[in-house]
Design an enzyme around this catalytic site. Structure first.
Site, PDB file in Angstrom:
ATOM      1  N   THR A  95       0.738  -1.082  -0.009  1.00 60.66           N
ATOM      2  CA  THR A  95      -0.030   0.002  -0.037  1.00 60.66           C
ATOM      3  C   THR A  95       0.931   1.135  -0.051  1.00 60.66           C
ATOM      4  O   THR A  95       1.715   1.475   1.019  1.00 60.66           O
ATOM      5  CB  THR A  95      -0.854   0.053   1.263  1.00 60.66           C
ATOM      6  OG1 THR A  95      -1.723  -1.216   1.213  1.00 60.66           O
ATOM      7  CG2 THR A  95      -1.941   1.415   1.213  1.00 60.66           C
ATOM      8  N   LYS A 170      -7.698   1.597  -3.314  1.00 62.93           N
ATOM      9  CA  LYS A 170      -7.314   1.133  -1.937  1.00 62.93           C
ATOM     10  C   LYS A 170      -7.499   2.283  -0.815  1.00 62.93           C
ATOM     11  O   LYS A 170      -8.075   2.269   0.019  1.00 62.93           O
ATOM     12  CB  LYS A 170      -6.002   0.536  -1.991  1.00 62.93           C
ATOM     13  CG  LYS A 170      -5.308   0.649  -0.622  1.00 62.93           C
ATOM     14  CD  LYS A 170      -5.702  -0.731   0.005  1.00 62.93           C
ATOM     15  CE  LYS A 170      -5.095  -0.722   1.361  1.00 62.93           C
ATOM     16  NZ  LYS A 170      -5.236  -1.937   1.977  1.00 62.93           N
ATOM     17  N   LYS A 245      -1.698   5.072   8.555  1.00 68.25           N
ATOM     18  CA  LYS A 245      -0.833   5.038   7.234  1.00 68.25           C
ATOM     19  C   LYS A 245      -1.751   5.475   6.062  1.00 68.25           C
ATOM     20  O   LYS A 245      -1.573   6.097   5.245  1.00 68.25           O
ATOM     21  CB  LYS A 245      -0.027   4.045   7.132  1.00 68.25           C
ATOM     22  CG  LYS A 245       0.612   3.619   5.819  1.00 68.25           C
ATOM     23  CD  LYS A 245       1.302   2.429   5.593  1.00 68.25           C
ATOM     24  CE  LYS A 245       1.608   2.357   4.000  1.00 68.25           C
ATOM     25  NZ  LYS A 245       2.031   1.001   3.853  1.00 68.25           N
TER      26      LYS A 245
HETATM   27  P1  NAD Z   1       6.130  -5.834   7.167  1.00 68.66           P
HETATM   28  O1  NAD Z   1       6.781  -4.751   7.729  1.00 68.66           O
HETATM   29  O2  NAD Z   1       5.678  -7.333   8.159  1.00 68.66           O
HETATM   30  O3  NAD Z   1       6.691  -6.668   6.038  1.00 68.66           O
HETATM   31  C1  NAD Z   1       7.505  -5.727   5.162  1.00 68.66           C
HETATM   32  C2  NAD Z   1       8.730  -6.640   4.718  1.00 68.66           C
HETATM   33  O4  NAD Z   1       9.549  -5.702   3.768  1.00 68.66           O
HETATM   34  C3  NAD Z   1       9.696  -6.651   5.945  1.00 68.66           C
HETATM   35  O5  NAD Z   1       9.980  -7.982   6.198  1.00 68.66           O
HETATM   36  C4  NAD Z   1      11.060  -5.880   5.579  1.00 68.66           C
HETATM   37  O6  NAD Z   1      12.076  -6.531   6.196  1.00 68.66           O
HETATM   38  C5  NAD Z   1      10.929  -5.967   4.039  1.00 68.66           C
HETATM   39  N1  NAD Z   1      11.609  -5.092   3.502  1.00 68.66           N
HETATM   40  C6  NAD Z   1      11.901  -3.573   3.515  1.00 68.66           C
HETATM   41  N2  NAD Z   1      12.839  -3.049   2.564  1.00 68.66           N
HETATM   42  C7  NAD Z   1      13.252  -4.263   1.874  1.00 68.66           C
HETATM   43  C8  NAD Z   1      14.056  -4.185   0.750  1.00 68.66           C
HETATM   44  N3  NAD Z   1      14.800  -3.039   0.564  1.00 68.66           N
HETATM   45  N4  NAD Z   1      14.478  -5.549   0.380  1.00 68.66           N
HETATM   46  C9  NAD Z   1      13.633  -6.567   0.861  1.00 68.66           C
HETATM   47  N5  NAD Z   1      13.208  -6.639   1.773  1.00 68.66           N
HETATM   48  C10 NAD Z   1      12.740  -5.496   2.378  1.00 68.66           C
HETATM   49  O7  NAD Z   1       4.619  -5.251   6.585  1.00 68.66           O
HETATM   50  P2  NAD Z   1       3.406  -5.971   6.165  1.00 68.66           P
HETATM   51  O8  NAD Z   1       2.303  -5.948   7.371  1.00 68.66           O
HETATM   52  O9  NAD Z   1       3.715  -7.175   5.442  1.00 68.66           O
HETATM   53  O10 NAD Z   1       2.741  -5.026   5.108  1.00 68.66           O
HETATM   54  C11 NAD Z   1       3.378  -4.915   3.701  1.00 68.66           C
HETATM   55  C12 NAD Z   1       2.556  -3.688   2.881  1.00 68.66           C
HETATM   56  O11 NAD Z   1       1.214  -4.397   3.038  1.00 68.66           O
HETATM   57  C13 NAD Z   1       2.423  -2.512   3.576  1.00 68.66           C
HETATM   58  O12 NAD Z   1       2.500  -1.457   2.443  1.00 68.66           O
HETATM   59  C14 NAD Z   1       1.202  -2.394   4.142  1.00 68.66           C
HETATM   60  O13 NAD Z   1       0.561  -1.103   4.385  1.00 68.66           O
HETATM   61  C15 NAD Z   1       0.353  -3.375   3.457  1.00 68.66           C
HETATM   62  N6  NAD Z   1      -0.807  -4.022   3.846  1.00 68.66           N
HETATM   63  C16 NAD Z   1      -0.733  -4.508   5.232  1.00 68.66           C
HETATM   64  C17 NAD Z   1      -1.921  -4.915   5.637  1.00 68.66           C
HETATM   65  C18 NAD Z   1      -1.631  -5.937   7.045  1.00 68.66           C
HETATM   66  O14 NAD Z   1      -2.840  -6.086   7.741  1.00 68.66           O
HETATM   67  N7  NAD Z   1      -0.381  -5.965   7.729  1.00 68.66           N
HETATM   68  C19 NAD Z   1      -3.015  -4.944   5.033  1.00 68.66           C
HETATM   69  C20 NAD Z   1      -2.971  -4.470   3.886  1.00 68.66           C
HETATM   70  C21 NAD Z   1      -2.182  -4.201   3.207  1.00 68.66           C
END
Ligand code: NAD
Length: 297
Positions: A95, A170, A245
């Site tokens: 997102t 979204k 966010k």
């Molecule tokens: P998270 O922080 O658990 O996962 C993100 C991952 O990206 C981490 O493991 C981090 O180490 C990795 N990362 C960051 N920079 C990197 C790079 N340069 N190379 C490789 N890996 C890298 O976050 P999440 O909860 O999985 O959310 C991910 C996305 O999904 C976000 O944009 C969030 O807004 C969206 N989202 C989350 C939810 C939710 O309920 N958690 C729901 C809908 C959408």
């Protein structure tokens, strides 16, 4: 189509289970994450892990990214665009802000690569169950190529329009959600002061014109909807910090195009206050505590 070679970057709370579902659907998935813990967890779920982005995407038909924010996506896409085969399709499911999503499409187009922005709703539960909704922006051709892979991770795939349209859908949806949750919470807080039982308010509003998802799926008081996070002290659920966010993203988009979103702005302020008081990890329906005046720092 099963059997695609998929590079998956970002194996966190969402990306980990999404990549695992691609493996279950018969795809060859190579994953990379900066976090050793995320890598180890994905490996346990059957994902082949890589030591670098280059190793994960070098022979990929499709690359999926699931990263925290726009800056991460731009950085990773800038790197991988020159590493993937020239006929690869890039899909970002993070997102992020609409401007960064469009910039990511430009990075792909600069290398002649097809691309989709495909953010999700459904949370970690939906990611694990493979029941996410994908909101997709990009060309008809790119959508046709990516749809089957998205179907392995979700149950509803909506093509919303051209580049950036998925992110636009979204943040508009989540702006409705943030505003409507505050509305429902205000109604319950007012009903309490008027001596109205929570069940009576629920029974009326859930079958009347006040009906909405925030009421009937995530009712912010315990009792009327047994599965709502309110029944478990507001954990787990959709974290208030993530709602903040998304509300900030919708305000940034509104400012960039001159749209009038006063209730979206107010919702962002209230969630910012709530998060600042230390409640960011609670489900977003816990904002009823702030509205009742008992969200302590
Ligand atoms: P998270 O922080 O658990 O996962 C993100 C991952 O990206 C981490 O493991 C981090 O180490 C990795 N990362 C960051 N920079 C990197 C790079 N340069 N190379 C490789 N890996 C890298 O976050 P999440 O909860 O999985 O959310 C991910 C996305 O999904 C976000 O944009 C969030 O807004 C969206 N989202 C989350 C939810 C939710 O309920 N958690 C729901 C809908 C959408």
């Amino acid at each position: 189509m099963a059997g695609s070679k998929i590079g998956f970057i970002g194996l966190g709370n969402m990306g980990g289970p999404m990549a695992a579902n691609l493996v279950k659907a018969g795809h060859q998935v190579r994953g990379f994450d900066l976090s050793p813990a995320s890598l180890a967890h994905a490996r346990d779920e059957g994902v082949t892990t890589s030591a670098s982005i280059a190793e994960a995407v070098g022979d990929a038909d499709i690359v999926v990214t699931m990263l925290p924010a726009g800056a991460h996506v731009i950085k990773v896409w800038s790197e991988l665009a020159s590493l993937v085969p020239t006929d690869a399709l890039l899909i970002d499911s993070s997102t992020i802000d609409v401007d960064s999503a469009r910039k990511a499409h430009e990075i792909a187009a600069g290398r002649g690569l097809a691309a989709l922005d495909a953010p999700v709703s459904g949370g970690v539960g939906g990611a694990k169950a493979g029941t996410l909704t994908f909101m997709v922006g990009g060309s008809d051709e790119a959508f046709a190529r990516g749809k089957a892979v998205l179907e392995a991770m979700g149950k509803k795939i909506v093509h919303c329009g051209t580049d950036g349209a998925g992110q636009a859908a979204k943040i508009c949806n989540n702006m409705i959600l943030g505003i409507s949750m505050i509305g429902v919470c205000e109604a319950f807080a007012l009903g309490e002061k008027l001596g109205l039982s929570q069940q009576a308010l629920y029974d009326v509003a859930s079958t009347s014109s006040g009906q909405c998802w925030s009421l009937t799926s995530y009712c912010p008081v315990p009792g009327p909807v047994p599965t709502s996070p309110a029944n478990n002290d507001y954990r787990p659920g959709f974290a208030a910090a993530l709602m903040l966010k998304d509300l900030k993203l919708s305000q940034a988009a509104a400012n960039s195009v001159g749209a009038n979103t006063p209730l979206g702005a107010e919702a962002a302020q209230l969630y910012s206050l709530f998060d600042g008081l230390g409640h960011g990890g609670e489900d977003f329906s816990a904002i009823i505590r702030l509205l009742r005046g008992n969200a302590k720092a």
